[in-house]
Every structure is written in structure tokens, then in C-alpha cells.
Write an enzyme that holds these catalytic residues in place. Structure first.
Site: not given
Ligand code: ZN
Length: 186
Positions: A48, A53, A101-102, A143-144, A147
Site C-alpha cells: 500500500g 508518502q 512502512c515505506l 494504515h494508509e 497517512h
Molecule cells: Zn505507511
């Protein structure tokens, strides 16, 4: 042609802002952003990715669950663009599972999330969708979604003792999978 985007890292203010509502879903700029997000999340073995991000403070994210070296046990799903999402209701029960997380390379955390959620969002064609998700996909969605409100998974941990390095995380999950690890942080 879609292009790969730079990923913002924890500490940058874009990850702590409330992202803006998207008015014109059909705009070329928005459609290109969606294509670029899908290409980028694939390239970095994510499941995701949210627009903040990639330094775009907009209420858009992609769910792209697929088994890969970072998430060997992820279910397969076609990349789905989620725009202006709302969580309408959720299960009482929360479950704890590993997340990465990226934007926070090198660590994993054991994060409590609602096991199932009922959501509403606009798809990339501008159509309103109502759907229910459970387990891993519900986890990615939450999670997304976070963000978009400037929240990261670290904020959801019950204890800092639930943080591990990616290397140790691999040793933990190695008991249940044979997939070979390749480092994918960037
Ligand atoms: Zn993340």
C-alpha cells in the site's frame, strides 16, 4: 507512461499533515498520480502507499496486496485506488500483527487494528464504492487511511517494546515461510 516517485521519510512534515480532499477525480493530474503511485508501490515491494508518502498531500491511497519479499504472506489483490475514504463502522475486536512502512525503513511494529471495517470511498472513475474488508486488507486500509491524517503506525503501538528491526522481523516470520529475503528499503 507512469513514473517512479520519491518516497518521503519520517521526519518530513508532509507525513504529519492532514491531506486535502480530492475534488476532481477525473483530472489528468490525479489520474497520473494514481498510475505513478501504483508503479512506485510495485517497484518497492509495498502492499500500500498513500499520496503523502510521495509528497502529495491529497486524500488518495493505493492498496496493492501481493505476496512479495517484504510481505511473503500477503493475499493477492489487484491494485485499487482509494480516494476520499471514510471508515463507516468497524468490528469491536482489534488484532495485533506486524506492519512496516515505506516511509519508516528498517523497522517493523506489532500494531493493533480493527479486524474488519466497512468503508466508503471514491474509485478512480469517480464512482462511490461501499465495501467491507477484513484481516490483512483491512489492516492495509487502516494504515494508509492514517497517512491521510498525518498518523503513522508508530503512533498506534501499545508499547515501544513492540518495535523490532526488519532483520529480526524476518527471523520471526521465517518460521512460517520459506521465501528468501531481499532488502527493499529505500
Ligand atoms: Zn505507511
Amino acid at each position: 507512461m507512469s513514473k517512479l516517485l520519491q518516497i518521503s521519510c519520517l521526519g518530513h512534515k508532509v507525513l504529519r499533515q492532514k491531506a486535502a480532499f480530492v475534488k476532481e477525480v477525473g483530472n489528468r493530474e490525479i489520474q497520473e498520480l494514481i498510475d505513478d503511485l501504483i508503479a512506485t508501490v510495485k517497484d518497492v515491494n509495498g502492499v500500500g502507499i498513500a499520496a503523502p508518502q510521495v509528497y502529495q498531500s491529497k486524500r488518495i491511497f493505493i492498496i496493492a496486496s501481493n505476496p512479495n519479499p517484504r510481505y511473503p504472506n500477503a493475499p493477492k489483490m489487484r491494485p485499487t485506488a482509494v480516494i476520499n475514504p471514510r471508515i463507516l463502522s468497524h468490528s469491536e475486536k482489534k488484532v495485533k500483527d506486524w506492519e512496516g512502512c515505506l516511509s519508516i525503513p528498517g523497522i517493523r511494529g506489532l500494531v493493533p487494528r480493527y479486524q474488519s471495517i466497512s468503508v466508503e470511498y471514491t474509485d478512480r472513475k469517480g464512482k462511490i464504492r461501499k465495501r467491507q474488508f477484513k484481516d490483512f486488507i483491512a489492516r492495509i486500509f487502516q494504515h494508509e487511511y492514517d497517512h491521510l491524517d498525518g498518523v503513522v503506525f508508530l503512533d498506534r503501538l501499545e508499547s515501544t517494546k513492540d518495535i523490532v528491526t526488519e532483520r529480526e522481523y524476518l527471523r520471526i516470520i521465517a518460521k512460517t515461510t520459506k521465501n528468501e529475503w531481499t532488502s527493499a528499503c529505500r
